[in-house]
Write an enzyme that holds these catalytic residues in place. Structure first.
Site, PDB file in Angstrom:
ATOM      1  N   ARG A   1      17.547  79.312  57.216  1.00 19.54           N
ATOM      2  CA  ARG A   1      19.535  78.766  56.477  1.00 19.54           C
ATOM      3  C   ARG A   1      20.975  79.337  57.162  1.00 19.54           C
ATOM      4  NH1 ARG A   1      15.529  76.764  53.041  1.00 19.54           N
ATOM      5  NH2 ARG A   1      15.823  78.796  51.622  1.00 19.54           N
TER       6      ARG A   1
ATOM      7  N   GLU B   1       8.348  89.724  45.227  1.00 16.99           N
ATOM      8  CA  GLU B   1       6.802  89.677  43.667  1.00 16.99           C
ATOM      9  C   GLU B   1       5.811  90.010  44.143  1.00 16.99           C
ATOM     10  OE1 GLU B   1       7.237  85.756  42.763  1.00 16.99           O
ATOM     11  OE2 GLU B   1       6.311  86.775  40.450  1.00 16.99           O
TER      12      GLU B   1
HETATM   13  P1  AMP Z   1      16.105  87.559  47.610  1.00 15.60           P
HETATM   14  O1  AMP Z   1      15.944  88.046  48.919  1.00 15.60           O
HETATM   15  O2  AMP Z   1      15.014  86.928  46.435  1.00 15.60           O
HETATM   16  O3  AMP Z   1      17.566  87.297  47.194  1.00 15.60           O
HETATM   17  O4  AMP Z   1      15.958  85.234  48.300  1.00 15.60           O
HETATM   18  C1  AMP Z   1      17.432  84.855  49.538  1.00 15.60           C
HETATM   19  C2  AMP Z   1      16.198  84.114  50.442  1.00 15.60           C
HETATM   20  O5  AMP Z   1      15.285  82.823  49.755  1.00 15.60           O
HETATM   21  C3  AMP Z   1      17.781  83.170  51.171  1.00 15.60           C
HETATM   22  O6  AMP Z   1      17.111  83.546  52.475  1.00 15.60           O
HETATM   23  C4  AMP Z   1      17.742  81.783  50.401  1.00 15.60           C
HETATM   24  O7  AMP Z   1      17.273  80.890  51.462  1.00 15.60           O
HETATM   25  C5  AMP Z   1      15.611  82.390  49.822  1.00 15.60           C
HETATM   26  N1  AMP Z   1      15.621  81.291  48.309  1.00 15.60           N
HETATM   27  C6  AMP Z   1      15.385  82.218  47.519  1.00 15.60           C
HETATM   28  N2  AMP Z   1      15.910  81.641  45.998  1.00 15.60           N
HETATM   29  C7  AMP Z   1      16.255  80.457  46.567  1.00 15.60           C
HETATM   30  C8  AMP Z   1      16.239  79.020  45.777  1.00 15.60           C
HETATM   31  N3  AMP Z   1      15.397  79.068  44.377  1.00 15.60           N
HETATM   32  N4  AMP Z   1      16.212  78.057  46.222  1.00 15.60           N
HETATM   33  C9  AMP Z   1      16.512  77.874  47.939  1.00 15.60           C
HETATM   34  N5  AMP Z   1      16.741  78.697  48.381  1.00 15.60           N
HETATM   35  C10 AMP Z   1      16.023  80.234  47.988  1.00 15.60           C
END
Ligand code: AMP
Length: 187
Positions: free
Chosen positions: A67, A104
């Site tokens: 995205r 995770e």
């Molecule tokens: P993180 O590495 O945990 O910060 O996860 C970020 C990535 O996961 C990004 O590319 C987001 O598009 C996706 N992502 C994580 N949680 C969500 C959520 N609740 N809704 C949409 N996309 C998410």
């Protein structure tokens, strides 16, 4: 305007759809497809980002798979700077540099082309290329941290990491090797 009004924030926030229990129970998925199809909301967001980053004298915008590609490409075109995709492992055809990050359970990996920001990450003047990192959402921050590390690893400079939404309660922006700007903070 560089600062969003409450009304503008509400236009953007109101265009994002919450999908409970996707992709697994307990997760509220922030669906930006409804933001993309809302011309007023998308224009409000992109005009804000264009105004904010016009003065940064960027050389590149790096968007995170997948995205981040959308917002990054629009902003690159508006600012007249190059766009670089930060991809999940195994998608890029040329020589890559990779960075692992924890999930995770297990780990994932992101990659960029070694010359994505110029030779040794430098632009034509010989200085480090100035790169803005962008994604739709920061949750734990693992993906963004790895992507910022990649930019710095190839010799460029990640001048800021920008997110449309930040899940503030996860403190994901801590430990990213760049200043962080989030358009919307979600509690
Ligand atoms: P993180 O590495 O945990 O910060 O996860 C970020 C990535 O996961 C990004 O590319 C987001 O598009 C996706 N992502 C994580 N949680 C969500 C959520 N609740 N809704 C949409 N996309 C998410």
């Amino acid at each position: 305007m560089n600062i969003l009004t409450t009304e503008e924030k509400n236009i953007i926030l109101g265009s994002i759809r919450d999908i409970p229990d996707f992709p697994k129970p307990g997760i509220i998925f922030k669906d930006i497809s409804t933001l993309l199809s809302n011309t007023t909301a998308l224009n409000t967001l992109m005009t804000h980002l264009e105004n904010r980053y016009r003065s940064y004298d960027l050389d590149y915008i790096a968007g995170i798979d997948a995205r981040g590609f959308i917002f990054g490409s629009i902003l690159s075109d508006r600012l007249g700077v190059g766009f670089v995709p930060v991809r999940k492992k195994g998608k890029l055809p040329y020589t890559t540099v990779a960075e692992k990050y924890s999930l995770e359970y297990g780990f994932d990996e992101v990659e960029i082309h070694i010359d994505a920001f110029g030779e040794n990450g430098c632009c034509s003047t010989g200085e480090k290329s100035k790169v803005l990192l962008i994604d739709d959402l920061i949750a734990t921050g693992g993906t963004a941290k790895a992507a910022a590390n990649l930019i710095n690893k190839v010799g460029a400079k990640c001048v800021e990491a920008c997110f449309i939404m930040e899940l503030g309660f996860l403190n994901g922006s801590e430990g990213i090797e760049a200043p962080v700007y989030s358009v919307l903070e979600i509690d």
